[in-house]
Design a protein around this motif. Sequence first.
Motif, short mmCIF file in Angstrom:
data_model
loop_
_atom_site.label_atom_id
_atom_site.label_comp_id
_atom_site.label_asym_id
_atom_site.label_seq_id
_atom_site.Cartn_x
_atom_site.Cartn_y
_atom_site.Cartn_z
N ALA A 181 33.52 30.42 2.51
CA ALA A 181 32.97 30.93 3.76
C ALA A 181 31.82 30.07 4.27
O ALA A 181 31.48 30.13 5.45
CB ALA A 181 32.50 32.36 3.58
N TYR A 182 31.23 29.26 3.41
CA TYR A 182 30.07 28.46 3.81
C TYR A 182 30.43 27.50 4.94
O TYR A 182 29.72 27.39 5.94
CB TYR A 182 29.54 27.69 2.60
N THR A 183 31.56 26.80 4.78
CA THR A 183 31.96 25.83 5.79
C THR A 183 32.26 26.52 7.12
O THR A 183 31.92 26.01 8.18
CB THR A 183 33.21 25.05 5.32
N MET A 184 32.89 27.69 7.06
CA MET A 184 33.20 28.42 8.28
C MET A 184 31.91 28.83 9.00
O MET A 184 31.81 28.69 10.23
CB MET A 184 34.03 29.66 7.95
N VAL A 185 30.92 29.32 8.26
CA VAL A 185 29.68 29.76 8.87
C VAL A 185 28.92 28.57 9.46
O VAL A 185 28.31 28.68 10.53
CB VAL A 185 28.81 30.50 7.84
N VAL A 186 28.97 27.42 8.79
CA VAL A 186 28.28 26.23 9.29
C VAL A 186 28.81 25.83 10.66
O VAL A 186 28.07 25.38 11.53
CB VAL A 186 28.41 25.07 8.28
N LEU A 187 30.11 25.98 10.87
CA LEU A 187 30.69 25.68 12.18
C LEU A 187 30.47 26.80 13.18
O LEU A 187 30.19 26.55 14.35
CB LEU A 187 32.19 25.42 12.04
N ALA A 188 30.56 28.05 12.72
CA ALA A 188 30.51 29.19 13.65
C ALA A 188 29.10 29.44 14.18
O ALA A 188 28.93 29.75 15.37
CB ALA A 188 31.05 30.44 12.96
N MET A 189 28.08 29.35 13.34
CA MET A 189 26.73 29.71 13.77
C MET A 189 26.20 28.83 14.91
O MET A 189 25.65 29.35 15.89
CB MET A 189 25.77 29.68 12.58
N PRO A 190 26.35 27.50 14.86
CA PRO A 190 25.92 26.73 16.03
C PRO A 190 26.68 27.09 17.29
O PRO A 190 26.09 27.10 18.38
CB PRO A 190 26.20 25.27 15.60
N MET A 191 27.97 27.42 17.16
CA MET A 191 28.75 27.81 18.33
C MET A 191 28.24 29.12 18.91
O MET A 191 28.19 29.29 20.14
CB MET A 191 30.22 27.92 17.96
N VAL A 192 27.85 30.07 18.05
CA VAL A 192 27.31 31.34 18.53
C VAL A 192 25.99 31.12 19.26
O VAL A 192 25.74 31.68 20.34
CB VAL A 192 27.13 32.32 17.35
N ILE A 193 25.12 30.28 18.67
CA ILE A 193 23.84 29.99 19.31
C ILE A 193 24.05 29.30 20.66
O ILE A 193 23.40 29.64 21.66
CB ILE A 193 22.98 29.12 18.38
N LEU A 194 24.97 28.35 20.70
CA LEU A 194 25.25 27.66 21.95
C LEU A 194 25.86 28.60 22.99
O LEU A 194 25.60 28.46 24.18
CB LEU A 194 26.20 26.48 21.68
N PHE A 195 26.66 29.57 22.53
CA PHE A 195 27.25 30.53 23.46
C PHE A 195 26.17 31.35 24.15
O PHE A 195 26.16 31.49 25.38
CB PHE A 195 28.22 31.45 22.73
N PHE A 196 25.22 31.90 23.36
CA PHE A 196 24.17 32.72 23.97
C PHE A 196 23.21 31.86 24.80
O PHE A 196 22.65 32.34 25.79
CB PHE A 196 23.41 33.48 22.88
#
Length: 273
Positions: free
Chosen positions: A227-242
């Motif tokens: 799950a670490y790799t998935m979170v590393v990609l997902a979290m910047p995308m979430v921040i960029l979305f907001f």
Amino acid sequence: MSRRPSVLRKRNPEGRMSLAQHLRELRNRIMIAGGAILAGAVLGWIYYDAIIGRLLKPLKDVAAERGDAGLVNINFGGMTDPFATKITVSLFVGVILTSPVWLLQIWGFIVPGLTKKEKRIARLFALAAVPLFLAGCYAAFVMVPKAVGVLLDFTPTGAYNLQEGTAYLNFVLKFILAFGFAFLLPVFLVALNLAGVLPARTMLKAWRPAVMVIFVFAAVMTPTPDAYTMVVLAMPMVILFFGSVGLAFFFDRRRERNQPDWLDVPDDQASAL
């Protein structure tokens, strides 16, 4: 004396372009982007040996850790595979190097009908797309060794890891490009907002499904089971979305302030109409 047709004459009375003109514009932008990518691919072809060495480094590192315990390398099954791989890697390099060109072409086609002030802002966001794309590619490049190491750890004791060369390189290149395109999310959201297609309130109301889609995308695009790799990609995308939602609210409020008073129709009159 012949007169050169102006751009305004090509538009209809409402100032909009016809479908044929949109298609011609799309063709021209594709040709410009494609020509730039091919020019960048020439550099990828020239420096192919150095680039392929960097892409194969994760395999070499695993081979060095195992020593004589297992063979780790790539294998080309067909006579034409090395040639096809060199073309693929060269085009990949062309896409990375010419990202400012084709990103500007995409942006110019999405938001053609902006005011002068909005066009200046749009150019800034188009320029912001380039470092975001390159940052995503770099983040993936840093994570590739970890991804390769985790996947190869599932190899049984005594077995060899002779990877099919084309499949391995396609995996690495797609992994890098997926991160690069993922980091472009806020740019295209702001572009749709500037074009009047996606209001900020709509983006904010859809934040829950948007976050879910982001994590699903990250889970699909990251090949490792952790799950670490998935979170590393997902979290910047979430921040960029907001972050893009906040910018969309800024542009919506600015657009409302500049809107003429006669366009403000009360709700009761609008329902009566």
